[in-house]
Scaffold this motif. Sequence first.
Motif, short mmCIF file in Angstrom:
data_model
loop_
_atom_site.label_atom_id
_atom_site.label_comp_id
_atom_site.label_asym_id
_atom_site.label_seq_id
_atom_site.Cartn_x
_atom_site.Cartn_y
_atom_site.Cartn_z
N ARG A 75 7.04 -49.83 2.86
CA ARG A 75 7.91 -48.69 2.54
C ARG A 75 9.33 -49.18 2.29
O ARG A 75 9.99 -48.75 1.35
CB ARG A 75 7.87 -47.69 3.69
CG ARG A 75 8.54 -46.40 3.33
CD ARG A 75 8.40 -45.38 4.43
NE ARG A 75 7.32 -44.44 4.20
CZ ARG A 75 6.18 -44.41 4.86
NH1 ARG A 75 5.93 -45.33 5.77
NH2 ARG A 75 5.27 -43.50 4.62
N ARG A 78 9.44 -50.71 -1.13
CA ARG A 78 9.40 -49.71 -2.19
C ARG A 78 10.74 -49.00 -2.31
O ARG A 78 11.27 -48.81 -3.40
CB ARG A 78 8.29 -48.70 -1.91
CG ARG A 78 7.71 -48.10 -3.17
CD ARG A 78 6.75 -46.97 -2.85
NE ARG A 78 7.43 -45.84 -2.25
CZ ARG A 78 6.92 -45.12 -1.27
NH1 ARG A 78 5.77 -45.42 -0.74
NH2 ARG A 78 7.60 -44.08 -0.79
N ASP A 272 8.03 -36.99 4.83
CA ASP A 272 7.97 -38.44 4.83
C ASP A 272 9.07 -38.95 5.75
O ASP A 272 10.12 -39.41 5.34
CB ASP A 272 8.17 -38.97 3.40
CG ASP A 272 7.87 -40.45 3.30
OD1 ASP A 272 7.70 -41.08 4.37
OD2 ASP A 272 7.83 -40.96 2.18
N SER B 212 -3.31 -40.06 -14.37
CA SER B 212 -2.14 -40.87 -14.08
C SER B 212 -1.31 -41.08 -15.35
O SER B 212 -0.08 -41.01 -15.34
CB SER B 212 -2.58 -42.19 -13.49
OG SER B 212 -1.47 -43.02 -13.30
N GLU B 358 -4.08 -34.93 -0.36
CA GLU B 358 -3.37 -36.13 0.07
C GLU B 358 -3.34 -37.19 -1.04
O GLU B 358 -2.28 -37.69 -1.41
CB GLU B 358 -4.06 -36.71 1.31
CG GLU B 358 -3.32 -37.89 1.88
CD GLU B 358 -2.34 -37.48 2.96
OE1 GLU B 358 -2.75 -37.51 4.12
OE2 GLU B 358 -1.20 -37.11 2.65
N ASP B 359 -4.55 -37.50 -1.62
CA ASP B 359 -4.62 -38.54 -2.64
C ASP B 359 -3.80 -38.16 -3.86
O ASP B 359 -3.23 -39.02 -4.53
CB ASP B 359 -6.07 -38.76 -3.09
CG ASP B 359 -6.95 -39.13 -1.91
OD1 ASP B 359 -6.39 -39.50 -0.88
OD2 ASP B 359 -8.18 -39.03 -2.05
N LYS B 361 -1.06 -36.48 -4.08
CA LYS B 361 0.37 -36.78 -3.91
C LYS B 361 0.64 -38.27 -4.16
O LYS B 361 1.62 -38.64 -4.80
CB LYS B 361 0.82 -36.41 -2.48
CG LYS B 361 0.96 -34.92 -2.30
CD LYS B 361 2.02 -34.53 -1.28
CE LYS B 361 1.95 -35.30 -0.02
NZ LYS B 361 2.97 -34.88 0.95
N GLU B 362 -0.26 -39.08 -3.63
CA GLU B 362 -0.10 -40.53 -3.80
C GLU B 362 -0.16 -40.91 -5.27
O GLU B 362 0.66 -41.68 -5.77
CB GLU B 362 -1.21 -41.23 -3.03
CG GLU B 362 -0.80 -42.57 -2.48
CD GLU B 362 -1.87 -43.07 -1.52
OE1 GLU B 362 -2.67 -43.91 -1.94
OE2 GLU B 362 -1.92 -42.58 -0.37
N GLU B 365 2.99 -39.94 -7.19
CA GLU B 365 4.11 -40.83 -6.92
C GLU B 365 3.90 -42.19 -7.60
O GLU B 365 4.81 -42.73 -8.20
CB GLU B 365 4.28 -41.00 -5.41
CG GLU B 365 5.71 -41.24 -5.04
CD GLU B 365 5.94 -41.27 -3.54
OE1 GLU B 365 4.95 -41.31 -2.78
OE2 GLU B 365 7.11 -41.23 -3.13
N LYS B 366 2.66 -42.69 -7.53
CA LYS B 366 2.35 -43.98 -8.13
C LYS B 366 2.55 -43.95 -9.64
O LYS B 366 2.94 -44.94 -10.25
CB LYS B 366 0.90 -44.38 -7.82
CG LYS B 366 0.79 -45.48 -6.79
CD LYS B 366 -0.60 -46.07 -6.82
CE LYS B 366 -1.16 -46.18 -5.41
NZ LYS B 366 -2.62 -46.11 -5.37
#
Lengths: 559, 374
Positions: A75, A78, A272, B212, B358-359, B361-362, B365-366
């Motif tokens: 983290r 990043r 977060d 994506s 959850e996934d 959101k990841e 962001e990615k």
Amino acid sequence: MGQVHISQFDKTKKIKQGKKMPSNILQYVNRKWLSIWKGNPPGLVLILFTFFTSLLMSIPIFYVIWRSFFAGGDRWKRLLDERIPQLLWNTLSLNLAVTVCAVIIGVSLAWIVTRTDIPGRKIWQWVLALPLVIPPYVGAVTYIIVFGPSGWARDIWNNSPLIVDLFGEYSINIYSFGGVFFVLTMFTYPYVYIIANASLRKMNHNFEEAASSLGSTPLQIFWKVNLPMLRPAIGSGAVLVSLYVLSDFGAISMLRYVTFTAAIYFQRQGMDISSAAVLSLVLVLLTIAILWLESLSKKKNKYYQTTNTYRKPLTLRLGKWKLVTFFYVSMVFLVSVLIPIIVLVYWSNIGIRMGALDERFFGFAFNSLKVSGIAAFICMLFAMPIIYLRSRYPSVISSAIERLSYSGYALPGIIVALGFIFIFNNHIPSIYGTFHMLYLAFVVRFLPQTMQAGDSSMRLISPRIDEAARSLGYPPWKVMFKVIMPNMLPGIMAGGSLAFVSSIKELPATLMLRSPGFDTLAIRVYFEAHERIYHLAAPSALLIILMSIIPLRYMLKKY
Amino acid sequence: MNEVKVIRVVLMFILLSAINLVVYGCTNTDNKLQQSNETDESTGATSKLEANSGELVVYSARNERFVQALLDKFTQDTGIRAIPLHEASPLRVVEEANNVQADVYISNDLGALGYLHMNGLLLGSNPKGIDTIPEEFRSDDNAYFAISARSRGFIYNKDLISEEEMPKSIEDLFHAKWAQVKNGYAVTRGGNGGMIGHVSALRYEWGDEKTSEWIAVIRENAAGIYQGHGDIRRAVGAGEHAFGLVNNYYYHQQLLEPRDNNVGFIYIDQEEDQMGVVVNAAGVGLVKGGPNEANAIKFLEWLLLPENQVAFVGQSLELLINSHFGAVYPPEVEPYIVGFNEIKAQNMPVKELGNFFEDTKELIEKSGLDLDLR
């Protein structure tokens, strides 16, 4: 610090174990303890009380820093790669721009009202400090109403063919760096103005006269004599502005700009927490850097005023510049006081006729009064022993206690709030989710303000008064209650009222810590303005401003 | 001398509030005492209002105006004091798992409720009237259920762009030409509930890779990225952007504005071979271990009454799932309401959303779209 802990610990141990301890160690500890206090240790109650206060004050911040170390390398990497450079640029560029302009406006206004024959000089003196009572987020709301994409200015612009011909369609974008910069400058310049004003008034005319007799023009005198003398004042004003810009959340987020404080708030909204802690650590470092810069500039230069031959400075005749100067001062006043107030009164009027002053509104006002009142009361209560300890028992321990107590002062409210959430949710669940968290956070944030005010009146009480009371047979605690406290009270009260007003205005910590069903005026202004329900936001904002006027007189007098 | 007066006034303020605190604290404990007394005297002839006294802590992620009106009605009808926390993130419920504060959680995003349920934070129950909710809009154990629904689409400013010129499919956004439209288009930040739901639906349809890519493209091409959909509808209405990706009821809300209301709406992907419009729903979940569980059940049963399902929609101008209960819309909006039977919706069950939460959101962001504004 290490020494402090050891002696504290040993002392309690000593009391507990008493006779079992070998007498030479006991003597050593005793001697050490006495030498720390220069032979005059304070009572244990006083020490413990102030120690716990300072602990309460500093724990949230240390806790946030501590948490940031456990955010994990991933983290950190990043955030360092992507987030932090951009945020640093956003934050520092805004900070620098606002600080520089606030200094220019503040110093120039102070010079004009103290040194020239501008019409209405006496009135300008205090009127120009008024933006101080308008919280920047309220200022931001009013300027969104005026210059926003569907604001008043758009209607005027698009309805006057001349402007449209010249510049095309309405193109002012308040949601920009320029917008944030403008709003923050207009509502923070009074920090500089007030301090510069006071120091200009104290400045001795002799220096100026000397320069003048050697052939300097008024402008040269300003640059070569006045400005260097003003440096300490400018420095402390600039630090106040700069610290404010670092900690502001309301105006910045309303104008859709993102600095560290706003980013921390949004990270926390997205839960977060670890990233929020990492960003907080950077913000803490930035704050410390600013304070360090200031102390550096103070150390390097020392300025002395000779007071025994003090002569009032002359008033400069403006002559042909009168109109221009008057226009400039009026414009600042118009932009930073008049327009916001007009907008708020306009919308409050609409709101009141639509029934905005209902039970809910008074509930919010009461909540505001309640938390701020309790916070102010606790601040006054806690400030006295710490001030007393520091002033009457100077030592490593007492100055450490005082320093710790000041930690909430410089650090943004958002970090205090974050620390509180960590601590209370994980370790003190019974208080978590109640309004007690809120006023405790205010105490951490604003106790230093109260201490400062109290300290200035403590300095006026000579230790000889204590000695006199002691020699007449009063024990130390009685001296404190019967002699010191009554004399210290006016300063403490003024400090308490400052804490009261600051609490009412406070936004980021209030937003983060509010408990279910416990909204305050500041929160209402934020949410209603965000939804653009201005007729509900304006009355709350106006009430906050009215309450903030209370201690203004005190603040003006202090400098 | 004035100074002294001012200080006195302040002191009075502080004193008053301190006194109030004491009084308030006392009455509070009194109330609690009374409550326990009341429950003891179950044989006593207490009126309905008294029997229902007490509190209900409501966390809500829905717009405050709609929820507050609903809660006020609840308090009026039952005498139970509803204590709201608006703008509460679902993750706050997760954070407080060991120290539960909320009794019910109201959300705009069924994905969030599904996520909470997956993490064992919601409690199944069988409130009266639950069978009015179609099964695809509630969890198997009824731990959460939806009342109103919305679909995603484009709100556009008719002064800037015509209906013919507008994109008609979500896939159209892959084209860079939409960045060239005058004033461009707007989307929300990645962490917005509606956005997360939409991306989850796209993942269900397209798989992660294409989704994506889509995120990266809109991140690149969007002229504005906003905190919420309310900002977008206002910006589009005011002509700051040509169009924006929102839920359909934001279009309804913009129609109600006294000005800046010359807007239209595109229900996307309606052609034969297209995925259909992405649907999400708003509803409520029962939080496990909340402090006032009995009142929470009462709230759910109250909410399931037809009249109150209509009230749940309220000023939000969403579509009521049980449209036959007759939600009322203002005359400005009524002609533009498109019922669910009139549009082609995506075939992904809404309650699936929780599995993606959850996934997603990841992934967002990615792919380069920040969850929060920067």
